[in-house]
Write a protein that holds these residues in place. Sequence first.
Motif, PDB file in Angstrom:
ATOM      1  N   ARG A  36       0.837  -1.214   0.000  1.00 18.85           N
ATOM      2  CA  ARG A  36       0.000   0.000   0.000  1.00 18.85           C
ATOM      3  C   ARG A  36       0.866   1.257   0.000  1.00 18.85           C
ATOM      4  NH1 ARG A  36       0.086  -2.637   4.474  1.00 18.85           N
ATOM      5  NH2 ARG A  36       0.696  -1.708   6.419  1.00 18.85           N
ATOM      6  N   HIS A  38       1.672   3.486   2.148  1.00 19.55           N
ATOM      7  CA  HIS A  38       1.851   3.812   3.566  1.00 19.55           C
ATOM      8  C   HIS A  38       2.914   4.903   3.742  1.00 19.55           C
ATOM      9  CE1 HIS A  38       2.141   3.101   7.876  1.00 19.55           C
ATOM     10  NE2 HIS A  38       3.435   2.967   7.747  1.00 19.55           N
ATOM     11  N   PRO A  83      -5.594   8.279   7.527  1.00 19.04           N
ATOM     12  CA  PRO A  83      -5.913   6.859   7.686  1.00 19.04           C
ATOM     13  C   PRO A  83      -6.680   6.329   6.474  1.00 19.04           C
ATOM     14  CG  PRO A  83      -7.296   8.196   9.111  1.00 19.04           C
ATOM     15  CD  PRO A  83      -6.332   9.131   8.442  1.00 19.04           C
ATOM     16  N   ASP A  84      -6.259   5.190   5.977  1.00 23.50           N
ATOM     17  CA  ASP A  84      -6.956   4.496   4.902  1.00 23.50           C
ATOM     18  C   ASP A  84      -6.885   3.011   5.227  1.00 23.50           C
ATOM     19  OD1 ASP A  84      -8.379   4.091   2.552  1.00 23.50           O
ATOM     20  OD2 ASP A  84      -6.626   4.136   1.272  1.00 23.50           O
ATOM     21  N   LEU A  85      -5.985   2.273   4.613  1.00 21.61           N
ATOM     22  CA  LEU A  85      -5.806   0.870   4.967  1.00 21.61           C
ATOM     23  C   LEU A  85      -4.939   0.713   6.205  1.00 21.61           C
ATOM     24  CD1 LEU A  85      -5.244  -0.608   1.399  1.00 21.61           C
ATOM     25  CD2 LEU A  85      -7.335  -0.648   2.774  1.00 21.61           C
ATOM     26  N   ASP A  89      -1.534   6.709   5.495  1.00 17.05           N
ATOM     27  CA  ASP A  89      -1.377   6.376   4.079  1.00 17.05           C
ATOM     28  C   ASP A  89      -1.425   7.644   3.237  1.00 17.05           C
ATOM     29  OD1 ASP A  89      -1.244   3.580   4.380  1.00 17.05           O
ATOM     30  OD2 ASP A  89      -3.415   3.414   4.419  1.00 17.05           O
ATOM     31  N   LEU A  91      -3.091   9.582   0.746  1.00 15.19           N
ATOM     32  CA  LEU A  91      -4.439   9.596   0.202  1.00 15.19           C
ATOM     33  C   LEU A  91      -4.477  10.153  -1.216  1.00 15.19           C
ATOM     34  CD1 LEU A  91      -6.375  10.742   3.396  1.00 15.19           C
ATOM     35  CD2 LEU A  91      -5.882   8.408   2.595  1.00 15.19           C
ATOM     36  N   GLU A  94      -2.991   7.220  -6.544  1.00 16.63           N
ATOM     37  CA  GLU A  94      -3.965   6.768  -7.524  1.00 16.63           C
ATOM     38  C   GLU A  94      -3.309   5.719  -8.397  1.00 16.63           C
ATOM     39  OE1 GLU A  94      -6.194   9.690  -9.820  1.00 16.63           O
ATOM     40  OE2 GLU A  94      -5.505  11.217  -8.416  1.00 16.63           O
TER      41      GLU A  94
END
Length: 98
Positions: A36, A38, A83-85, A89, A91, A94
Amino acid sequence: MATIDMPQVRDCAVRACAYNQTGCHAFAITVGSSERAHCETFVDGPVKGGVATLTAQVGACKRADCRHNDDLVCHASSITVGPDLDAADCLTYEPVKL
């Protein structure tokens, strides 16, 4: 030697990070892992760090699959971290549509 302007961390919503004191004040952050986008500069702890007069920039991005990434360099105008996964992270990440 040519220099480029690195994108700034426009906003970071990760209040638990030691570098986030009304904005990210790390000198530069690294984004990316194999899973990810991160923020690998994230530090969870009570001690605050960074340089209060600086706004963090993206020093390196390991997410070659991001549309803003060219040769592991981020070319977005700026990024947002939150915060995402995970707790912290990018954001702005893409994935390139194949």
